[in-house]
Design an enzyme around this catalytic site. Sequence first.
Site, PDB file in Angstrom:
ATOM      1  N   ASN A   1      -3.578   6.463  -0.882  1.00 32.70           N
ATOM      2  CA  ASN A   1      -3.032   6.610   0.381  1.00 32.70           C
ATOM      3  C   ASN A   1      -2.328   7.737   0.583  1.00 32.70           C
ATOM      4  OD1 ASN A   1      -4.206   4.198   1.621  1.00 32.70           O
ATOM      5  ND2 ASN A   1      -2.553   2.967   1.186  1.00 32.70           N
TER       6      ASN A   1
ATOM      7  N   GLU B   1      -6.064  -0.259  -7.256  1.00 30.74           N
ATOM      8  CA  GLU B   1      -4.986   0.685  -8.087  1.00 30.74           C
ATOM      9  C   GLU B   1      -4.061  -0.210  -8.617  1.00 30.74           C
ATOM     10  OE1 GLU B   1      -4.517   4.727  -5.470  1.00 30.74           O
ATOM     11  OE2 GLU B   1      -3.427   2.845  -4.524  1.00 30.74           O
TER      12      GLU B   1
ATOM     13  N   SER C   1       0.793  -1.230   0.089  1.00 29.76           N
ATOM     14  CA  SER C   1      -0.147   0.072  -0.020  1.00 29.76           C
ATOM     15  C   SER C   1       0.891   1.365   0.147  1.00 29.76           C
ATOM     16  CB  SER C   1      -0.783   0.026   1.139  1.00 29.76           C
ATOM     17  OG  SER C   1      -1.068  -1.036   1.930  1.00 29.76           O
TER      18      SER C   1
ATOM     19  N   HIS D   1      -2.912  -2.932  -5.981  1.00 26.90           N
ATOM     20  CA  HIS D   1      -3.327  -2.569  -4.569  1.00 26.90           C
ATOM     21  C   HIS D   1      -4.686  -2.667  -4.234  1.00 26.90           C
ATOM     22  CE1 HIS D   1      -3.479   0.900  -1.497  1.00 26.90           C
ATOM     23  NE2 HIS D   1      -3.537  -0.238  -1.122  1.00 26.90           N
TER      24      HIS D   1
END
Length: 692
Positions: free
Chosen positions: A487, A449, A416, A437
Amino acid sequence: MKVNDVTTYEVEGPVAVVTLNSPPVNALSAAVRQGIADGLKMALEDDDVRAMVLICEGRTFFAGADITEFGKPTVDPSLRDLQLMVENAAKPVIATIHGTALGGGLELALVAHYRIAVPSAKCGLPEVNLGLLPGAGGTQRLPRIVGIPKALDLITSGAPVSAKAAKDMGLVDELAAEGHLRADAIAFANRVIDENRPLLKVRDRAEKLDEARGKPEIFADFRKANARRFRGFKAPEAIIRCIEATLEDKSFDEGMAFERALFIELQADSQSAAQRHIFFAERQAGKIVGIPADTPILPIRKVGVIGAGTMGGGIAMSFANAGIPVTLVDTSDDALSRGLRIIRGNYEATAKKGRMKAEDVDARMALLTGSVRMEDLSDCDLIIEAVFEQMEIKQEVFAKLDRIAKPGAILATNTSYLDLDEIASATSRPTSVVGLHFFSPAHVMKLLEVVRGKETRADIIATSMKLAKTLGKIGVLVGNAFGFVGNRILAARDAQANRLILEGATPEAVDKVLYDFGFPMGHFQMRDLVGLDVGWNREKSSSSTVREILNEMGRHGQKVGGGFYDYDESRNRKPSPVVQKVIEDFAAKQGIVRRELGDAEIRDRILYAMVNEGAKLLDEGIASRASDIDVILITGYGWPKYEGGPMFWADLQGMPQVIEKLNSLQAEYGDAFVPSPLIKRLASEGKGFRDA
Ligand code: 3H9
């Protein structure tokens, strides 16, 4: 005979066949509406014709109004005019359905006198997903066929029903044989003629409405049962009010006028603009920048997942759900059997709720094989690593995979935050390494992702994006940077949230502002749910943040009964005096003077920090499009859909306002708010993110 560019007219015996062909989805554009109107007129004027079949070529029956026409002046005939022509036609019109009859498409079918469909067809009124209600009579006619309770469900969920279910509920009169729709529709039309069947109008039917008369609790109960799901959205309530109107002392035409008025209101509202933006943004995300359209897609027949924890288990379930066999690897038999047990438990819980057939639980489990040997992954086309989030461990796994995986296999990491290129450098084949991800719970969350490393090959990227679709997810291609897109924006929010609690806001106050904005939960609530110890390193922890201190105290979040909040056995949350003291002591140590903070300040600091971070990601090329960022935040991070994502939200505020806010926030709170170069450029050019 050609009627216009998208319409042909043919006569077979006493039946006229009007065929529309307007790719990709036969949306009811001006040309399509005109073609239908002209075809109908020809059929009505032809004395030899006694019935008309309305059919589409291509992948589907009309998939709805043409959304791209919204906001532009209406070109005659309007959909409603067209419906009047069809409904009042002196000869029976038969709507002939394949693919998906959606929205205005189904509403057009509902004014036909009869409907026939192939078994694979689906019917639905999905306008709610665009922040709208069915504005061409759907809320008035559907309840007259299926009854009030079903209509409430169908229209507020937007979910389509199968042709078989549509037949059972009377929405479709006849099922055709698959592949024989045209011939079966003509045969059906001939029967209608021979049997002299009446010109049925849904508007005249009342029996299903009568069943609900005198039962106002139907609506009250429905509102109550769905309050959480509908929170913040305007369209569901408008839909309920329109359906309620069918029982009020209103004529059918008055009901139609009421529906029209609410439709126009919703259409002009920013919620619908936001939801339409997301509809197109999700589709745009699938178009890969800089990779030729004919890039080969590699077959993914067998998948390996390393790590049978929550993440690995969820990823394995995603593949099993798509019918792809998975070998799940972990280091011990215990970890493996625990992982597989949890997966089975998840499936069984789904089956119990009626969202999956009981026999499918075993079928899905049969696709999952456990192993403690990574060597068992040697025949996999794709291997995804979901082990502990630490560079040395990931590199070790990849070095081993490099020796085991077959040539051509895709090697993916579910990291991540970590640097994909550094992970890839542990292998001799960095061109085959990609980031996939997934978001937790991976079998539920829609976002994927796809992270492109500096050497990732085009076919690996194209295959990964295609894979997202196969798994029923929305893939968004992003660049390799700390936290990628989602993130990193979350980190910007986190920095502000943490700062706000030191300056004087309580975690509950911060959370309430985000909840009221429309996030499903607040920031600290989310942190507690995920676990404060995720990414925390006990050895390196040095009481340098509130989160570190809480972890050091054993307050790892909801799972242990305490994080930023205290939790009881039923996981109910309440503010923690202990945490409040930790925050106050920490602020004092840092020399931060605490004060009262208002909701507006909390909101501005969090949202504008997120917008600014998004703009920086665009500047750096980590995100390719502003709309990709919106898709990521909505599908992966709970940004309310009706606010369209941070970049859409910023555009609504207007770039001059964005820059003014950032400047004043920067003056007070420093560097996090220095406007990104992109924002400065857009503001100076009078543009918005939509033009970026
Ligand atoms: C409505 O009907 C209002 C009425 O009640 C009242 C009016 C007065 N218009 O999804 P895909 C494009 S509101 C324009 O990838 P799939 C889409 O952008 C409407 N364009 O294909 C894409 O373009 P591109 C209610 C549309 O096979 C291409 O078609 N109807 C429309 O995976 C292919 O789309 C809906 O909400 C449209 N209506 O899925 C249905 N629909 O290739 C919305 C699609 O340039 N549509 N496009 O990226 C869908 O749910 C799916 O597109 C569908 C096909 C299931 C039909």
